[in-house]
Structure formats: C-alpha cells, structure tokens
Design an enzyme around this catalytic site. Structure first.
Site, PDB file in Angstrom:
ATOM      1  N   GLY A 244     -33.821  26.578  -8.308  1.00 15.37           N
ATOM      2  CA  GLY A 244     -33.978  25.148  -8.022  1.00 15.37           C
ATOM      3  C   GLY A 244     -33.588  24.335  -9.246  1.00 15.37           C
TER       4      GLY A 244
ATOM      5  N   THR B 164     -36.180  22.029  -4.133  1.00 15.46           N
ATOM      6  CA  THR B 164     -35.305  21.007  -4.717  1.00 15.46           C
ATOM      7  C   THR B 164     -34.343  20.473  -3.673  1.00 15.46           C
ATOM      8  OG1 THR B 164     -35.445  22.070  -6.876  1.00 15.46           O
ATOM      9  CG2 THR B 164     -33.617  20.545  -6.540  1.00 15.46           C
TER      10      THR B 164
ATOM     11  N   GLY C 232     -37.009  11.702  -1.609  1.00 17.30           N
ATOM     12  CA  GLY C 232     -37.294  10.414  -2.248  1.00 17.30           C
ATOM     13  C   GLY C 232     -36.470  10.163  -3.486  1.00 17.30           C
TER      14      GLY C 232
ATOM     15  N   GLU D 188     -42.353   4.019  -4.820  1.00 17.03           N
ATOM     16  CA  GLU D 188     -43.168   4.940  -4.029  1.00 17.03           C
ATOM     17  C   GLU D 188     -44.628   4.803  -4.429  1.00 17.03           C
ATOM     18  OE1 GLU D 188     -40.052   8.436  -2.857  1.00 17.03           O
ATOM     19  OE2 GLU D 188     -41.238   8.770  -4.639  1.00 17.03           O
TER      20      GLU D 188
ATOM     21  N   ASP E 276     -44.798  33.171  -5.817  1.00 17.45           N
ATOM     22  CA  ASP E 276     -44.503  34.483  -6.424  1.00 17.45           C
ATOM     23  C   ASP E 276     -44.627  34.453  -7.947  1.00 17.45           C
ATOM     24  OD1 ASP E 276     -43.825  34.914  -3.811  1.00 17.45           O
ATOM     25  OD2 ASP E 276     -41.772  35.573  -4.196  1.00 17.45           O
TER      26      ASP E 276
ATOM     27  N   HIS F 208     -48.897  16.171   1.649  1.00 20.34           N
ATOM     28  CA  HIS F 208     -48.077  14.987   1.931  1.00 20.34           C
ATOM     29  C   HIS F 208     -48.587  14.373   3.223  1.00 20.34           C
ATOM     30  CE1 HIS F 208     -44.732  12.317   2.643  1.00 20.34           C
ATOM     31  NE2 HIS F 208     -44.285  12.589   1.437  1.00 20.34           N
TER      32      HIS F 208
ATOM     33  N   ARG G  82     -50.969   9.493  -2.543  1.00 18.90           N
ATOM     34  CA  ARG G  82     -50.884  10.383  -1.390  1.00 18.90           C
ATOM     35  C   ARG G  82     -52.216  10.957  -0.941  1.00 18.90           C
ATOM     36  NH1 ARG G  82     -45.396  13.649  -2.948  1.00 18.90           N
ATOM     37  NH2 ARG G  82     -44.087  11.888  -2.426  1.00 18.90           N
TER      38      ARG G  82
ATOM     39  N   HIS H 219     -47.912  20.191   0.311  1.00 14.82           N
ATOM     40  CA  HIS H 219     -46.614  19.720  -0.169  1.00 14.82           C
ATOM     41  C   HIS H 219     -46.313  20.133  -1.596  1.00 14.82           C
ATOM     42  CE1 HIS H 219     -43.176  17.129  -0.320  1.00 14.82           C
ATOM     43  NE2 HIS H 219     -43.680  16.373  -1.274  1.00 14.82           N
TER      44      HIS H 219
ATOM     45  N   ARG I  60     -50.444  14.456  -8.216  1.00 17.30           N
ATOM     46  CA  ARG I  60     -49.072  14.200  -8.672  1.00 17.30           C
ATOM     47  C   ARG I  60     -48.599  12.869  -8.127  1.00 17.30           C
ATOM     48  NH1 ARG I  60     -43.407  15.503  -6.262  1.00 17.30           N
ATOM     49  NH2 ARG I  60     -44.531  15.193  -4.328  1.00 17.30           N
TER      50      ARG I  60
HETATM   51  C1  LIG Z   1     -39.627  18.273   1.469  1.00 14.72           C
HETATM   52  C2  LIG Z   1     -39.839  18.009   0.016  1.00 14.72           C
HETATM   53  C3  LIG Z   1     -39.532  16.778  -0.511  1.00 14.72           C
HETATM   54  C4  LIG Z   1     -39.736  16.516  -1.875  1.00 14.72           C
HETATM   55  N1  LIG Z   1     -39.358  15.312  -2.381  1.00 14.72           N
HETATM   56  C5  LIG Z   1     -39.465  15.111  -3.724  1.00 14.72           C
HETATM   57  C6  LIG Z   1     -38.971  13.917  -4.314  1.00 14.72           C
HETATM   58  O1  LIG Z   1     -38.426  13.060  -3.644  1.00 14.72           O
HETATM   59  N2  LIG Z   1     -39.109  13.776  -5.658  1.00 14.72           N
HETATM   60  C7  LIG Z   1     -39.700  14.707  -6.449  1.00 14.72           C
HETATM   61  O2  LIG Z   1     -39.805  14.517  -7.668  1.00 14.72           O
HETATM   62  N3  LIG Z   1     -40.159  15.854  -5.907  1.00 14.72           N
HETATM   63  C8  LIG Z   1     -40.043  16.087  -4.586  1.00 14.72           C
HETATM   64  N4  LIG Z   1     -40.495  17.250  -4.046  1.00 14.72           N
HETATM   65  C9  LIG Z   1     -41.010  18.276  -4.952  1.00 14.72           C
HETATM   66  C10 LIG Z   1     -39.842  18.881  -5.710  1.00 14.72           C
HETATM   67  O3  LIG Z   1     -38.746  18.982  -4.849  1.00 14.72           O
HETATM   68  C11 LIG Z   1     -40.214  20.253  -6.249  1.00 14.72           C
HETATM   69  O4  LIG Z   1     -41.386  20.185  -6.998  1.00 14.72           O
HETATM   70  C12 LIG Z   1     -39.101  20.776  -7.142  1.00 14.72           C
HETATM   71  O5  LIG Z   1     -37.863  20.710  -6.486  1.00 14.72           O
HETATM   72  C13 LIG Z   1     -39.398  22.197  -7.544  1.00 14.72           C
HETATM   73  O6  LIG Z   1     -38.258  22.713  -8.186  1.00 14.72           O
HETATM   74  P1  LIG Z   1     -38.322  24.157  -8.775  1.00 14.72           P
HETATM   75  O7  LIG Z   1     -37.037  24.377  -9.485  1.00 14.72           O
HETATM   76  O8  LIG Z   1     -39.564  24.342  -9.547  1.00 14.72           O
HETATM   77  O9  LIG Z   1     -38.456  25.115  -7.487  1.00 14.72           O
HETATM   78  P2  LIG Z   1     -37.610  25.199  -6.133  1.00 14.72           P
HETATM   79  O10 LIG Z   1     -36.595  24.153  -6.018  1.00 14.72           O
HETATM   80  O11 LIG Z   1     -38.596  25.342  -5.034  1.00 14.72           O
HETATM   81  O12 LIG Z   1     -36.841  26.573  -6.303  1.00 14.72           O
HETATM   82  C14 LIG Z   1     -37.543  27.790  -6.321  1.00 14.72           C
HETATM   83  C15 LIG Z   1     -36.544  28.916  -6.432  1.00 14.72           C
HETATM   84  O13 LIG Z   1     -37.237  30.121  -6.733  1.00 14.72           O
HETATM   85  C16 LIG Z   1     -36.745  31.162  -5.904  1.00 14.72           C
HETATM   86  N5  LIG Z   1     -37.796  32.178  -5.829  1.00 14.72           N
HETATM   87  C17 LIG Z   1     -39.091  32.024  -5.453  1.00 14.72           C
HETATM   88  N6  LIG Z   1     -39.729  33.204  -5.569  1.00 14.72           N
HETATM   89  C18 LIG Z   1     -38.826  34.110  -6.022  1.00 14.72           C
HETATM   90  C19 LIG Z   1     -38.864  35.488  -6.305  1.00 14.72           C
HETATM   91  N7  LIG Z   1     -39.977  36.211  -6.163  1.00 14.72           N
HETATM   92  N8  LIG Z   1     -37.733  36.098  -6.721  1.00 14.72           N
HETATM   93  C20 LIG Z   1     -36.580  35.416  -6.850  1.00 14.72           C
HETATM   94  N9  LIG Z   1     -36.475  34.089  -6.619  1.00 14.72           N
HETATM   95  C21 LIG Z   1     -37.590  33.456  -6.182  1.00 14.72           C
HETATM   96  C22 LIG Z   1     -36.417  30.471  -4.599  1.00 14.72           C
HETATM   97  O14 LIG Z   1     -35.580  31.266  -3.811  1.00 14.72           O
HETATM   98  C23 LIG Z   1     -35.767  29.205  -5.156  1.00 14.72           C
HETATM   99  O15 LIG Z   1     -34.440  29.504  -5.531  1.00 14.72           O
HETATM  100  C24 LIG Z   1     -40.294  17.526  -2.694  1.00 14.72           C
HETATM  101  C25 LIG Z   1     -40.608  18.768  -2.156  1.00 14.72           C
HETATM  102  C26 LIG Z   1     -40.382  19.015  -0.819  1.00 14.72           C
HETATM  103  C27 LIG Z   1     -40.718  20.355  -0.255  1.00 14.72           C
END
Ligand SMILES: Cc1cc2nc3c(=O)[nH]c(=O)nc-3n(C[C@H](O)[C@H](O)[C@H](O)COP(=O)(O)OP(=O)(O)OC[C@H]3O[C@@H](n4cnc5c(N)ncnc54)[C@H](O)[C@@H]3O)c2cc1C
Length: 546
Positions: free
Chosen positions: A35, A64, A69, A135, A233, A254, A300, A361, A396
């Site tokens: 992500g 991500t 938003g 927001e 995980d 959410h 929220r 969420h 948050r």
């Molecule tokens: C519908 C939705 C809308 C949102 N809108 C907003 C917004 O507008 N603004 C904002 O700031 N935040 C928003 N959020 C929150 C934000 O998107 C997330 O907090 C952020 O994107 C998390 O990014 P990340 O890189 O930590 O994880 P993620 O983007 O969730 O990526 C996780 C990655 O880890 C991988 N993974 C997981 N477990 C394993 C494993 N065991 N082995 C290998 N790979 C693994 C997955 O496959 C994925 O590639 C939203 C979330 C959602 C669900």
C-alpha cells in the site's frame, strides 16, 4: 495460542519438515505490503538496494487503493499547522502523542508536493490551485483529493514508479507467515517465511531489513469497509516475534457504508457530508444534532454511535444519507466513483437518499514504533496502518491516515538507508519444515471459525461494549485458541488458515486492551464505564509480549 517464535539456530516450537526444494530469497530490504506505506518506503531507498515487496493479492490491492476522501495537509491560506495539530489532538481525546502529531502534520505539505511531482492527479480549482475539501473533525478545508478516488490515484502512481525500478522484485500472492529472529543478544530480525499461494510452498526470505506494511485489522469484524487482505497479519506477526503493541481497543467504525447485501460494505465517503449531505432517519428527520452540536460533521465515533443508537432504538437496519438536494451535475462531478457504484446497486444519489450503516474501518492501534518506523526489534520496521506512532490517540481524524503512511514511510526509508550500511545478511536460515503435517481434511474448521470469530467480535466488541460482552468474547477466544493451534500444528498452511490464526491474535489483543481501559474515550465506548476518566493524565494501552 502458543506463539511459535522462530529463531535461527534453534526454535521454541518445532519447525515443520524441510522441503525437497529449499527455496530461499536473499534481499537487502523486504517490504511486506504494497500500500502507500510500503511503496512509499521503497521510493526513499537508494536504487542500488536489492528490494522485495510482497502483497497477498495483486500489487495495488489493499486499503490504500480504496481510499476515497483524501490526504489531510495544511495548504489553505486560512489554515495553519497549529490548527491541524489542535484538531488532531481534539479528535484523539487526550491520547495522542503530541510529538508524533507535530512531526506528521508538519510533513504534510512536502508529501503532497512529492506526490504531485510523481504525477498524482489531484483535483484543482479553476485557478490551478489544489481543491481542498473538509471532513469531520477538521476546522478548515485541508483535504487534498483526486475526485473521490484519491487512494487509487496515489497507489497507481507509486506502483508504476516501483515497477519501473529494476532493483525491486514484486511478489504478488505471497503471504508472510512469521518473522525469523537471530539467536543473538540483539535478536535481530533476519527474515521471514512466506506462503506462495500459487503453489502452496513456503519460502524463506533472508534479508537485512524487514518492513511490515501490512495495513490494519478491521477484517476481524463481520462488517468492514476494508478489503479482504486487512486481517492484521503484520500486527500478529510482530506480536508473536516480541514487539509491543498499543491502543488496540481503538477500532474506528466508519458511520456510512452502503447498506446492500452485494455492496460488501462499500464505503460512502465522509466528503459527502463535508459537501452538505445530511444523515436522516427513515421518516426523513435529521438526528445527529441531538448527539453533538457539530451534527453530521461531528467526529466519526460520535456519528457512528448516534447511528448505532438510533438503529437499535428504532429496530431499523440502516439510516439514510441524502445529498439529492445538490445539483445533479455537482454530485456526479465531485463523486463520480461513488455515484457510479451506487447506481450499480440501484441507488441514484442525485435523486434519492442512500441507505447506510456503520462498519469497522480503521485500526488506530498497532505495532509500537518511533517516528522512523523502528519497532522494538532490531532490523524490523513497521509503517502505515499496522503501526502505532501515537498520531491518532483515541480516535483517528479523517484523512490523517494516508498522511501518516506517507510521512512515516519517508522517514523510515531514510532511516533504513542509513542503517543498511551497518547490517549484514545473516547466516543461511532454516527452511520451513513440513515433515509432520498433512493436507487439511476439514476446511470447514477454518471457514466456521472465521465466521464465528468475526461475528462475536461484531456483537460483543463492536461500537458499544460492556465488561460482560468483552468477557464473553474472551471466553470464545480461549476456546478457539486451542482449536486453531491444533489445526495449525497438524495441517499444511493455507492463506485462510494463516489469516484466521492472525485474526485470533488480533481479536485477543483488542479484547485485552478494551478490558484494561476502565473508561469510555474516543472510539472506545463501554456501558460499564460510560464517562471519560479525567481524574488523571490518560495513557495509551501498551501490551508487552511475555
Ligand atoms: C474504503 C476506505 C477508504 C479510506 N479512505 C481514506 C481517506 O480518504 N483518507 C485517508 O487518509 N485514509 C483513508 N482510509 C484509510 C487508509 O486508506 C489506510 O489507512 C491506508 O491506505 C493504509 O495503508 P497501508 O500501506 O498501511 O496498508 P494497505 O494499503 O492496506 O496495504 C496493505 C498491504 O499489505 C499486504 N499484506 C497484508 N498482509 C500481508 C501478508 N501477510 N503478507 C504479504 N502481504 C500482506 C496487502 O496485500 C496490501 O498490499 C480508507 C480506508 C478504506 C478501507
């Protein structure tokens, strides 16, 4: 569950059989998760670093990609860093780490500039400046966005950059299982095991630095806005390996996910309320003002609890979100993706209110890190939603999470760059052992326990908790622990089994944390302690592995 901590040289839990074809990959840095936080870290590393990036699905699959938003950053003429900090501290109800809040908020502008330079197509006004939306919890317009698909725009841009790098190897459909620590005084993290989902083999990654970027754990609840991969995980792996975790009781629900059996909790962005959408009861009356003077734009947790309260009071399955009083072309141009998805499910938001319900969420707690993403274990970093930096406190604020992903992954990448010179690859690692396991004969055990776990977490550890409900959940967790440990010990691992095992760990961390907080604060609300305890300085809930 007995935690299997694997250490090179010896193991605390018997390893499974050596495979006929030992399969080990050696890298300088492995990023578990692709992500914004994982890819953001990669982009800071020197281009002669040999990097692996793993994803459980395709490279761009994760929260991500689903973010709608936007990203909070101080860019408006009338806005200030101090104001963003103050709003964040208010949302966090006394539990934010002020140093972390300042660090992350101050980094916002540079991150937006960086993303713009990389080519992210943010929405602009007619005069070419960035369009900022507002927001819940924010006192100013400060959310930078790319229409209503900001996450996709960011994720695709970062992924395209990373794919173009020859020094990055992408491992899609690989599930990291457990971290490997050196049997030295420092217990450095020297790699991990991962399941290749395509052929069922478990391979070993021997690396100098490991970065957990696995996202949150909202999948532990029956209803969630998160994609399937968010099963906590990374948090479970780090906990088993010996990292502290903090504030796991704070799961954000959410308030507005589309209520439709096929929508799988499709999220209807808060930005709609920012642009004037009203929450309504089935009779068309507004109700949020009775819970908070900020009404539909209250944080929220307040809005989610108000909806939960009204749904329970009226025995209704959902409430409604209405933006149909705005001009149709305005709605379609501001929310093209949401409009199109809702239309697929038969709802025309330009003409009628949308049925909505709350859903899990965001995981505010996680693996404890410093502001460079360093965990308690040498050689192990955690970034993004899997990590706890202290930014969010007891709640948050909208759009602060992508900001945190970006700022901390930049800092982590820079820190890794410096540290790498001092770290060598470990001696060869023990391969995964499957000598005494067989193929599962009863997959139903996994699917049944998946459903049971997520159902009781929703019913007993959801938006409104009580000591009795938490005890009930704890009791069920104890029963599942032995059943799942037994299953894990006897059968070959599958993605579902690994996720179930991790969800159980996360469920236990959430319940233990919730039980230890004898007050209601932010998004943790319990009927037995309905008030916020202001008699002493609040502190985060920190769990230490035994
Ligand atoms: C519908 C939705 C809308 C949102 N809108 C907003 C917004 O507008 N603004 C904002 O700031 N935040 C928003 N959020 C929150 C934000 O998107 C997330 O907090 C952020 O994107 C998390 O990014 P990340 O890189 O930590 O994880 P993620 O983007 O969730 O990526 C996780 C990655 O880890 C991988 N993974 C997981 N477990 C394993 C494993 N065991 N082995 C290998 N790979 C693994 C997955 O496959 C994925 O590639 C939203 C979330 C959602 C669900």
């Amino acid at each position: 569950m007995g935690y299997r901590i694997v250490i090179t040289g010896f193991e605390l839990w018997p390893l499974k059989k050596k495979t006929d074809q030992p399969n080990e990959f050696d890298f300088d840095v492995a990023i578990i998760g692709s992500g914004a936080s994982g890819l953001g870290t990669i982009l800071q590393l020197p281009d002669d670093t040999n990097i692996a990036v793993l994803s459980k699905g395709s490279l761009c699959e994760g929260s991500t990609e689903n973010a709608q938003g936007g990203i909070a950053a101080v860019l408006g003429d009338d806005d200030s860093v101090e104001s963003h900090i103050e709003d964040t501290l208010n949302a966090g109800v006394g539990l934010c780490d002020e140093k972390a809040v300042r660090f992350i908020v101050e980094g916002g502008q540079a991150e937006i500039e960086h993303l713009t330079d990389l080519g992210v197509d943010f929405t602009t006004k007619k005069n070419g400046t960035l369009h900022l939306t507002r927001e819940g919890g924010h006192s100013h317009r400060r959310v930078v966005h790319s229409a209503d698909h900001t996450g996709k725009a960011v994720e695709n841009t970062l992924a395209n950059r990373v794919k173009a790098w020859e020094n990055v190897s992408v491992f899609e459909q690989f599930t990291a299982i457990d971290l490997i620590r050196e049997a030295s005084d420092t217990g450095r993290c020297v790699g991990f095991y991962a399941l290749d989902q395509q052929n069922g083999r478990v391979v070993t990654f021997r690396v100098r630095v490991t970065v957990i970027a696995t996202g949150g754990a909202s999948k532990v609840y029956l209803y969630t806005s998160n994609p399937d991969s968010n099963s906590g995980d990374g948090i479970a792996m780090a906990w088993r390996a010996g990292c502290r975790v903090a504030n796991m009781e704070f799961t954000q629900f959410h308030p507005t996910c589309l209520y439709h059996p096929r929508a799988k909790s499709f999220l209807v962005s808060e930005a709609l309320r920012g642009e004037g959408a009203k929450l309504k009861l089935p009779d068309g009356s507004s109700f949020t003002q009775a819970f908070d003077e900020r009404g539909d734009l209250a944080p929220r947790d307040i809005v989610a609890r108000a909806i939960d309260h009204e749904m329970k009071r009226l025995g209704e399955d959902c409430v409604y979100l209405d933006i149909s009083h705005k001009p149709a072309d305005y709605i379609v141009s501001h929310f093209p993706m949401i409009y199109a998805r809702c239309l697929q499910f038969g709802f025309d938001m330009t003409k009628e209110p949308l049925p909505v319900v709350p859903a899990a969420h965001y995981t505010c707690g996680g693996i404890m890190t410093d502001l460079n993403g360093r965990t308690d274990i040498n050689g192990l970093y955690a970034v993004g939603e899997a990590a706890y930096t202290g930014l969010h406190g007891a709640n948050r604020m909208a759009s602060n999470s992508l900001l945190e992903c970006l700022v901390i992954s930049t800092a982590a990448g820079n820190d890794i760059k410096e540290q790498l010179q001092k770290i060598n690859l470990s001696l060869p690692l023990k391969p995964w052992d499957e000598s005494w396991v067989k193929d599962s004969d009863e997959e139903i055990v996994v699917t049944h326990n998946w459903d049971e776990l997520r159902r009781f977490m929703w019913d007993y550890v959801g938006i409104v908790r009580s000591t009795k409900r938490l005890e009930r959940a704890q009791h069920r967790i104890e029963m599942l622990k032995s059943e799942i440990a037994d299953y894990y010990g006897n059968f070959r691992v599958s993605n579902d089994l690994l996720e179930l095992r991790n969800l159980l760990v996360v469920a236990e961390l959430i319940v233990r944390s919730a039980m230890s907080r004898k007050e209601s604060r932010g998004i943790h609300h319990t009927l037995d302690y309905p008030e916020t305890d202001n008699s002493k300085k609040p502190s985060p809930t920190i769990l230490e592995p035994v």
